[in-house]
Write a protein that holds these residues in place. Structure first.
Motif, mmCIF file in Angstrom:
data_model
loop_
_atom_site.group_PDB
_atom_site.id
_atom_site.type_symbol
_atom_site.label_atom_id
_atom_site.label_comp_id
_atom_site.label_asym_id
_atom_site.label_seq_id
_atom_site.Cartn_x
_atom_site.Cartn_y
_atom_site.Cartn_z
ATOM 1 N N UNK A 399 0.822 -1.207 0.000
ATOM 2 C CA UNK A 399 0.000 0.000 0.000
ATOM 3 C C UNK A 399 0.859 1.262 0.000
ATOM 4 N N UNK A 400 1.812 1.360 0.935
ATOM 5 C CA UNK A 400 2.622 2.576 1.066
ATOM 6 C C UNK A 400 3.558 2.743 -0.130
ATOM 7 N N UNK A 401 4.134 1.636 -0.616
ATOM 8 C CA UNK A 401 5.040 1.726 -1.768
ATOM 9 C C UNK A 401 4.290 2.226 -2.996
ATOM 10 N N UNK A 402 2.988 1.893 -3.088
ATOM 11 C CA UNK A 402 2.187 2.352 -4.218
ATOM 12 C C UNK A 402 1.752 3.811 -4.029
ATOM 13 N N UNK A 403 1.366 4.164 -2.805
ATOM 14 C CA UNK A 403 0.874 5.519 -2.558
ATOM 15 C C UNK A 403 1.987 6.554 -2.603
ATOM 16 N N UNK A 404 3.206 6.160 -2.248
ATOM 17 C CA UNK A 404 4.367 7.059 -2.281
ATOM 18 C C UNK A 404 5.426 6.441 -3.202
ATOM 19 N N UNK A 405 5.202 6.514 -4.523
ATOM 20 C CA UNK A 405 6.022 5.754 -5.478
ATOM 21 C C UNK A 405 7.404 6.332 -5.742
ATOM 22 N N UNK A 406 7.684 7.559 -5.239
ATOM 23 C CA UNK A 406 8.958 8.204 -5.561
ATOM 24 C C UNK A 406 10.040 7.952 -4.519
ATOM 25 N N UNK A 407 9.754 7.139 -3.526
ATOM 26 C CA UNK A 407 10.739 6.842 -2.482
ATOM 27 C C UNK A 407 10.327 5.578 -1.746
ATOM 28 N N UNK A 411 7.663 3.484 2.934
ATOM 29 C CA UNK A 411 7.305 2.068 2.955
ATOM 30 C C UNK A 411 8.165 1.314 3.960
ATOM 31 N N UNK A 412 9.467 1.624 3.982
ATOM 32 C CA UNK A 412 10.366 0.955 4.922
ATOM 33 C C UNK A 412 10.013 1.296 6.363
ATOM 34 N N UNK A 413 9.667 2.566 6.606
ATOM 35 C CA UNK A 413 9.309 2.983 7.962
ATOM 36 C C UNK A 413 8.028 2.294 8.419
ATOM 37 N N UNK A 414 7.096 2.090 7.505
ATOM 38 C CA UNK A 414 5.811 1.490 7.860
ATOM 39 C C UNK A 414 5.973 0.053 8.338
ATOM 40 N N UNK A 415 6.975 -0.662 7.834
ATOM 41 C CA UNK A 415 7.166 -2.058 8.247
ATOM 42 C C UNK A 415 8.411 -2.222 9.118
ATOM 43 N N UNK A 416 8.998 -1.080 9.524
ATOM 44 C CA UNK A 416 10.156 -1.067 10.426
ATOM 45 C C UNK A 416 11.340 -1.857 9.855
ATOM 46 N N UNK A 417 11.610 -1.619 8.573
ATOM 47 C CA UNK A 417 12.772 -2.213 7.917
ATOM 48 C C UNK A 417 13.620 -1.096 7.324
ATOM 49 N N UNK A 418 14.840 -1.425 6.955
ATOM 50 C CA UNK A 418 15.767 -0.447 6.390
ATOM 51 C C UNK A 418 15.750 -0.487 4.869
ATOM 52 N N UNK A 419 16.006 0.666 4.270
ATOM 53 C CA UNK A 419 16.209 0.734 2.819
ATOM 54 C C UNK A 419 17.685 0.430 2.550
ATOM 55 N N UNK A 420 17.934 -0.531 1.689
ATOM 56 C CA UNK A 420 19.307 -0.882 1.304
ATOM 57 C C UNK A 420 19.565 -0.319 -0.089
ATOM 58 N N UNK A 421 20.687 0.383 -0.240
ATOM 59 C CA UNK A 421 21.037 0.972 -1.540
ATOM 60 C C UNK A 421 22.399 0.449 -1.968
ATOM 61 N N UNK A 422 22.463 -0.066 -3.167
ATOM 62 C CA UNK A 422 23.725 -0.596 -3.691
ATOM 63 C C UNK A 422 24.545 0.517 -4.324
ATOM 64 N N UNK A 423 25.802 0.216 -4.615
ATOM 65 C CA UNK A 423 26.606 1.077 -5.471
ATOM 66 C C UNK A 423 26.157 0.816 -6.912
ATOM 67 N N UNK A 424 26.787 1.438 -7.890
ATOM 68 C CA UNK A 424 26.471 1.146 -9.284
ATOM 69 C C UNK A 424 26.867 -0.304 -9.585
ATOM 70 N N UNK A 425 25.903 -1.086 -10.029
ATOM 71 C CA UNK A 425 26.148 -2.501 -10.336
ATOM 72 C C UNK A 425 25.405 -2.872 -11.613
ATOM 73 N N UNK A 426 25.907 -3.912 -12.284
ATOM 74 C CA UNK A 426 25.197 -4.446 -13.446
ATOM 75 C C UNK A 426 24.188 -5.475 -12.958
ATOM 76 N N UNK A 427 23.308 -5.905 -13.841
ATOM 77 C CA UNK A 427 22.285 -6.877 -13.460
ATOM 78 C C UNK A 427 22.893 -8.211 -13.044
ATOM 79 N N UNK A 428 24.077 -8.528 -13.534
ATOM 80 C CA UNK A 428 24.736 -9.777 -13.147
ATOM 81 C C UNK A 428 25.400 -9.677 -11.781
ATOM 82 N N UNK A 429 25.447 -8.482 -11.213
ATOM 83 C CA UNK A 429 26.103 -8.276 -9.923
ATOM 84 C C UNK A 429 25.109 -7.982 -8.803
#
Length: 619
Positions: A399-407, A411-429
């Motif tokens: 619900x939250x990921x759909x209602x707030x699609x730009x971040x 959504x992470x705060x609503x389920x008490x989880x962290x957002x993980x962000x990778x460095x620049x990677x290819x799809x194979x990585x």
């Protein structure tokens, strides 16, 4: 305004348009339900359908098996849509082949009787304890595997019929003594060789490389120095497994669960019975045996002498412990209808024939004490509550990921989880959790990749979902020469080194064939010690293809070792150490290979003569 809308709805034109829309739904939507269709069918083999659910289960089982064997490498393969489609088709093809073999076996009149199935189950070591069939183990094993007694018996019947056909193919194969002898000589053949190795690393170090060659190699091989498109990916992960750490179970909850599911921790009433079986419809014969019993004859003795159930006759007719919903219904009703130990039934007719059943012992239903199953209940409650939490949080995340699609932050705060962000990677990585076909497709979709929106929640494992977004994109580009110059030099040196080693190897082989050793001397090279190799050697492919040398002569060839180094081989002797003791094993191997070839031929013919339709392969 509302009045105008009502007038519009009531107009003839609007009614016509609505009617057409409704008809389109009927024909495109509801009509498909009425007409049936192939939505629940993966493939059709003649008149037999392979269900989609059955196929998906088989695919998932094979996928799990491959994952456990190949690990991360298999996960990488699954990122390729073409590989996934090919892999899924191979699973479906195997299922189709099984159906074809079953149909062919049926057309040949191959059958497996109920008595044979029952005897097989009684003798299966998986269901035995202390060398005897154990009803508890049997029931528990079937439950874990998701079988009922009937479905397991049918599974065995199908498998046995198919194996009958395979056995028939195998039984038709034979090998001649001369074939076995020749194969034995070939398999046990050894060859005496000496080798000298031209190290690519050494030749690469000696390679002379100019700036002009570097530029030319870089220009000629742009693909080798191209950085693929890279994404900076953010994701939120939710799994029931992780939620278990936050679940606490009280003693009151355990007690309540135990009270509500007491039957789960209780054994069914069991009865130890013996029987005498007269197969078929010979009621008179069975009645004569019953008359003897009524006249005072010993049950165990009569069972040993006259029962036609070979498996139990030797045990005085004993079938051991049984419980309800396992035996033939008529047999079971009669056995559980006996009141006292020692009681004997009248004649009982079943699909197997006529039975006379004697009650040997009764084991009443018993409940395990709470203390004995407390840990099991606690673990089960933790699983249940974690799964419940998961589905509640899944709804919130979606619900939250759909209602707030730009971040993903909200959504992470609503389920008490962290957002993980990778460095620049290819799809194979991609991180392990994102190495999933659905995730890869989402990251390539225009909504996520180009518009920067959150993806939908995607299942990457049971009770395990992720939502992803693309934070930034770095386009595919050929890296500048200055940045990859060391890599260019290394690759070019390897190429030139390999070329030089190959040229010297060819020169050495040609000169040695002529008896000339000048090239050896000039390059300060010499062969190593004499060694005897068999077909398991890494060099076997080259060495066993070399011509057998004449007595006292040598032959030479060039090969590559596992590291890519050039190896010059000197062959001096070919010997065979055939041992007759292995002839039986070799014969069996040859017959198995011939059987596999026969089976492939049979399947080719069956596929050609059977209408096969594929309805689903790709995900």
């Amino acid at each position: 305004m509302m009045e105008r809308m009502r007038e519009g709805v009531n107009s003839i034109a609007v009614k016509i348009i609505l009617g057409l829309i409704i008809l389109s739904f009927v024909f495109a939507g509801v009509g498909s339900y009425i007409a049936g269709g192939s939505g629940n069918t993966a493939a059709k083999v003649g008149n037999v359908e392979i269900g989609r659910g059955e196929f998906e289960q088989a695919y998932q089982n094979e996928r799990n098996r491959m994952q456990s064997q190949m690990g991360d490498y298999f996960s990488t393969l699954l990122a390729d849509p073409n590989y996934v489609e090919s892999f899924r088709k191979s699973v479906l093809d195997r299922m189709i082949n099984d159906v074809l073999l079953e149909q062919h076996a049926e057309s040949l009149g191959l059958r497996i009787g109920d008595a044979q199935i029952r005897q097989m189950i009684l003798e299966m070591p998986q269901f035995q304890s202390n060398g005897k069939f154990d009803q508890d183990i049997y029931q528990a094993t079937l439950r874990r595997a998701g079988f009922s007694a009937d479905s397991f018996a049918e599974y065995l019947r199908t498998d046995l019929v198919r194996n009958q056909l395979l056995s028939a193919l195998q039984g038709s194969e034979f090998t001649l003594p001369s074939e076995i002898e020749l194969q034995s000589q070939l398999l046990t053949q050894t060859r005496d060789i000496k080798t000298l190795t031209l190290s690519l690393a050494e030749f690469a170090q000696q390679a002379q490389i100019t700036d002009e060659e570097i530029q030319q190699y870089y220009d000629a091989n742009p693909a080798q120095f191209t950085r693929p498109e890279q994404l900076k990916v953010s994701y939120v992960e939710l799994s029931a497994q992780a939620l278990k750490d936050n679940v606490e179970i009280s003693d009151e909850q355990i007690q309540q669960y135990y009270d509500e599911h007491l039957d789960k921790y209780s054994t069914s009433e069991q009865r130890k019975v013996s029987h005498i079986l007269v197969q078929g419809d010979d009621e008179a014969k069975a009645q004569a045996i019953l008359d003897e019993l009524n006249a005072g004859a010993d049950f165990a003795t009569l069972a040993q002498e006259k029962s036609e159930d070979i498996g139990s006759a030797e045990e005085g007719g004993s079938l051991g412990w049984i419980e309800r919903d396992v035996m033939d219904p008529a047999f079971e009703e009669a056995a559980f209808g006996l009141k006292n130990v020692g009681d004997v039934t009248a004649l009982v007719k079943s699909d197997f024939g006529y039975h006379i059943i004697k009650l040997d012992e009764i084991k009443a239903s018993e409940s395990k004490p709470l203390a004995e199953v407390k840990d099991e209940i606690s673990a089960e409650l933790v699983d249940q509550l974690a799964v419940d939490d998961f589905y509640n949080l899944q709804n919130e995340l979606e619900k939250i990921a759909f209602e707030y699609p730009d971040s993903l932050d909200d959504a992470a705060a609503a389920i008490k989880q962290n957002v993980v962000t990778t460095d620049f990677i290819s799809l194979s990585e991609l991180p392990d959790v994102l190495q999933n076909q659905s995730v890869v497709q989402a990251l390539q979709s225009p909504e996520v990749k180009e518009d920067g929106l959150n993806s939908e929640a995607m299942e990457v494992a049971p009770e395990h979902i992720v939502v992803v977004r693309v934070e930034d994109i770095r386009a595919e580009t050929v890296l500048p020469l200055d940045e990859v110059k060391a890599q260019v030099i290394s690759q070019l040196a390897s190429v030139k080194g390999e070329q030089a080693a190959m040229e010297l190897g060819v020169q050495l082989v040609n000169e040695l064939k002529e008896g000339n050793t000048d090239a050896l001397t000039e390059n300060q090279l010499s062969f190593g010690e004499l060694e005897t190799i068999d077909r398991s050697s890494a060099l076997a492919g080259t060495v066993f293809a070399m011509t057998k040398p004449a007595e006292g002569a040598l032959t030479f060839a060039q090969a590559k070792d596992a590291d890519g180094n050039v190896v010059v081989v000197e062959l001096s002797k070919v010997a065979s150490n055939a041992d007759p003791m292995y002839n039986e094993q070799i014969s069996a191997q040859m017959e198995r290979a011939a059987t596999q070839q026969d089976l492939a031929s049979v399947l080719t013919i069956l596929r050609k003569n059977t209408e096969i339709e594929y309805f689903i392969v790709s995900e």
